[in-house]
Design a protein around this motif. Structure first.
Motif, PDB file in Angstrom:
ATOM      1  N   PHE A  40       0.838  -1.201   0.000  1.00  0.00           N
ATOM      2  CA  PHE A  40       0.000   0.000   0.000  1.00  0.00           C
ATOM      3  C   PHE A  40       0.874   1.251   0.000  1.00  0.00           C
ATOM      4  O   PHE A  40       0.606   2.209  -0.733  1.00  0.00           O
ATOM      5  CB  PHE A  40      -0.940   0.012   1.206  1.00  0.00           C
ATOM      6  N   THR A  41       1.944   1.226   0.798  1.00  0.00           N
ATOM      7  CA  THR A  41       2.859   2.367   0.856  1.00  0.00           C
ATOM      8  C   THR A  41       3.509   2.608  -0.506  1.00  0.00           C
ATOM      9  O   THR A  41       3.638   3.752  -0.945  1.00  0.00           O
ATOM     10  CB  THR A  41       3.938   2.136   1.940  1.00  0.00           C
ATOM     11  N   VAL A  42       3.913   1.545  -1.173  1.00  0.00           N
ATOM     12  CA  VAL A  42       4.500   1.670  -2.511  1.00  0.00           C
ATOM     13  C   VAL A  42       3.498   2.333  -3.457  1.00  0.00           C
ATOM     14  O   VAL A  42       3.849   3.279  -4.172  1.00  0.00           O
ATOM     15  CB  VAL A  42       4.941   0.299  -3.065  1.00  0.00           C
ATOM     16  N   LEU A  43       2.272   1.836  -3.462  1.00  0.00           N
ATOM     17  CA  LEU A  43       1.246   2.425  -4.338  1.00  0.00           C
ATOM     18  C   LEU A  43       1.038   3.901  -4.025  1.00  0.00           C
ATOM     19  O   LEU A  43       0.969   4.737  -4.935  1.00  0.00           O
ATOM     20  CB  LEU A  43      -0.080   1.686  -4.183  1.00  0.00           C
ATOM     21  N   ARG A  44       0.945   4.219  -2.743  1.00  0.00           N
ATOM     22  CA  ARG A  44       0.716   5.608  -2.340  1.00  0.00           C
ATOM     23  C   ARG A  44       1.866   6.504  -2.781  1.00  0.00           C
ATOM     24  O   ARG A  44       1.647   7.587  -3.330  1.00  0.00           O
ATOM     25  CB  ARG A  44       0.519   5.696  -0.832  1.00  0.00           C
ATOM     26  N   GLU A  45       3.099   6.053  -2.556  1.00  0.00           N
ATOM     27  CA  GLU A  45       4.256   6.882  -2.907  1.00  0.00           C
ATOM     28  C   GLU A  45       4.394   7.071  -4.411  1.00  0.00           C
ATOM     29  O   GLU A  45       4.678   8.181  -4.874  1.00  0.00           O
ATOM     30  CB  GLU A  45       5.526   6.287  -2.302  1.00  0.00           C
ATOM     31  N   VAL A  46       4.187   6.016  -5.180  1.00  0.00           N
ATOM     32  CA  VAL A  46       4.244   6.158  -6.645  1.00  0.00           C
ATOM     33  C   VAL A  46       3.143   7.111  -7.105  1.00  0.00           C
ATOM     34  O   VAL A  46       3.371   7.978  -7.948  1.00  0.00           O
ATOM     35  CB  VAL A  46       4.131   4.791  -7.348  1.00  0.00           C
ATOM     36  N   SER A  47       1.973   6.954  -6.528  1.00  0.00           N
ATOM     37  CA  SER A  47       0.856   7.825  -6.877  1.00  0.00           C
ATOM     38  C   SER A  47       1.189   9.289  -6.611  1.00  0.00           C
ATOM     39  O   SER A  47       0.964  10.158  -7.460  1.00  0.00           O
ATOM     40  CB  SER A  47      -0.385   7.409  -6.079  1.00  0.00           C
ATOM     41  N   GLN A  48       1.764   9.556  -5.451  1.00  0.00           N
ATOM     42  CA  GLN A  48       2.091  10.939  -5.092  1.00  0.00           C
ATOM     43  C   GLN A  48       3.230  11.498  -5.940  1.00  0.00           C
ATOM     44  O   GLN A  48       3.172  12.639  -6.392  1.00  0.00           O
ATOM     45  CB  GLN A  48       2.468  11.014  -3.610  1.00  0.00           C
TER      46      GLN A  48
END
Length: 74
Positions: A40-48
């Motif tokens: 989830f953190t990976v997805l959030r960081e890539v998204s941001q």
């Protein structure tokens, strides 16, 4: 009545988005060997960092997943 229809459409879209995000986290867990919360953190960081909606990042990961994951996603 229109408001209920719009709310219903938003709710349906949210359910689909959450499903895609969950599937992408599953791919990251299996292929990337990360814990679900790290996925989830990976997805959030890539998204941001790319200014891209998390559901779009998740869809890209899901679509690019290996054949073994594709089989489980359908």
């Amino acid at each position: 009545m229109e408001r209920l229809s719009a709310d219903d459409q938003q709710l349906r879209q949210a359910v689909v988005s959450y499903s895609v995000v969950d599937q992408a986290i599953g791919v990251l867990t299996v292929v990337g060997q990360v814990a679900p919360w790290e996925g989830f953190t990976v997805l959030r960081e890539v998204s941001q960092h790319t200014n891209t909606r998390m559901s779009a990042v998740a869809e890209h990961i899901r679509a690019a997943s290996p054949a073994c994951c594709q089989h489980c996603l359908h």
